[in-house]
Design a protein around this motif. Structure first.
Motif, mmCIF file in Angstrom:
data_model
loop_
_atom_site.group_PDB
_atom_site.id
_atom_site.type_symbol
_atom_site.label_atom_id
_atom_site.label_comp_id
_atom_site.label_asym_id
_atom_site.label_seq_id
_atom_site.Cartn_x
_atom_site.Cartn_y
_atom_site.Cartn_z
ATOM 1 N N UNK A 209 0.809 -1.220 0.000
ATOM 2 C CA UNK A 209 0.000 0.000 0.000
ATOM 3 C C UNK A 209 0.852 1.285 0.000
ATOM 4 N N UNK A 210 1.789 1.416 0.933
ATOM 5 C CA UNK A 210 2.634 2.623 0.972
ATOM 6 C C UNK A 210 3.459 2.763 -0.310
ATOM 7 N N UNK A 211 4.093 1.689 -0.817
ATOM 8 C CA UNK A 211 4.807 1.833 -2.092
ATOM 9 C C UNK A 211 3.890 2.266 -3.235
ATOM 10 N N UNK A 212 2.664 1.770 -3.240
ATOM 11 C CA UNK A 212 1.719 2.162 -4.287
ATOM 12 C C UNK A 212 1.396 3.656 -4.198
ATOM 13 N N UNK A 213 1.156 4.138 -2.991
ATOM 14 C CA UNK A 213 0.857 5.569 -2.802
ATOM 15 C C UNK A 213 2.045 6.415 -3.270
ATOM 16 N N UNK A 214 3.257 6.016 -2.886
ATOM 17 C CA UNK A 214 4.449 6.766 -3.316
ATOM 18 C C UNK A 214 4.583 6.753 -4.841
ATOM 19 N N UNK A 215 4.327 5.612 -5.457
ATOM 20 C CA UNK A 215 4.424 5.512 -6.918
ATOM 21 C C UNK A 215 3.383 6.386 -7.602
ATOM 22 N N UNK A 216 2.159 6.379 -7.095
ATOM 23 C CA UNK A 216 1.098 7.199 -7.695
ATOM 24 C C UNK A 216 1.455 8.677 -7.599
ATOM 25 N N UNK A 217 1.939 9.099 -6.441
ATOM 26 C CA UNK A 217 2.334 10.505 -6.277
ATOM 27 C C UNK A 217 3.477 10.837 -7.243
ATOM 28 N N UNK A 218 4.442 9.933 -7.366
ATOM 29 C CA UNK A 218 5.590 10.179 -8.248
ATOM 30 C C UNK A 218 5.175 10.215 -9.715
ATOM 31 N N UNK A 219 4.328 9.290 -10.115
ATOM 32 C CA UNK A 219 3.955 9.194 -11.530
ATOM 33 C C UNK A 219 2.999 10.290 -11.978
#
Length: 160
Positions: A35-45
């Motif tokens: 979940x946290x990696x997904x949130x970070x990826x969405x914010x980055x992308x």
């Protein structure tokens, strides 16, 4: 988001994660580790200039190389964590001194990638840092979960 806010988010996540990893904690293999990696990826992308438009090829190579080495460091980090089973059957984990060195190594590699980008005059937004951090956490958690399942497999094999 601005580069400063990306860096502040990354620093906050690093402080939180490293602080938690260096303490003994019950390992919850049912937790949504992605979940946290997904949130970070969405914010980055969401960053429209993740790849420098003036140096597309060099920027893409830098991002790809960075993500590859980050994945490798996530594996290293996952293997430095000590995992054990308590008498009640619960799994526990704790980062070791090697875990701290893995973090330092990951940060140094990240700095090297930024240095290479600066030498090539390639703009690297803070969102690349968030994307790398998300990948690092995802790979680390997957490695720890895999190791924990291996430990469960050994326990079941001994019981048979």
């Amino acid at each position: 988001m601005t580069a400063l806010s990306d860096v502040l988010i990354a620093v906050a996540v690093i402080v939180l994660v490293v602080g938690r990893q260096l303490r003994a904690r019950r390992l919850d293999t049912e937790r949504r580790f992605w979940l946290l990696p997904l949130v970070l990826a969405v914010v980055a992308l969401r960053d429209p200039v993740l790849i420098d438009p003036d140096h597309r090829t060099a920027a893409a190579v830098l991002v790809a190389g960075s993500l590859l080495t980050t994945a490798g460091m996530g594996c290293v980090w996952g293997w430095t964590v000590r995992i054990w089973r308590e008498a009640d059957g619960s799994l526990w984990s704790r980062g070791t001194r090697a875990t701290a060195f893995a973090w330092v190594g990951a940060l140094l590699l990240r700095g090297c990638w930024y240095g290479a980008g600066a030498a090539l005059h390639v703009h690297q937004p803070g969102s690349v840092l968030l994307l790398s951090l998300g990948l690092l956490l995802l790979v680390r958690s997957a490695a720890v979960r895999w190791r924990a399942r291996q430990l469960d497999g050994e326990r079941h094999a001994l019981a048979a």
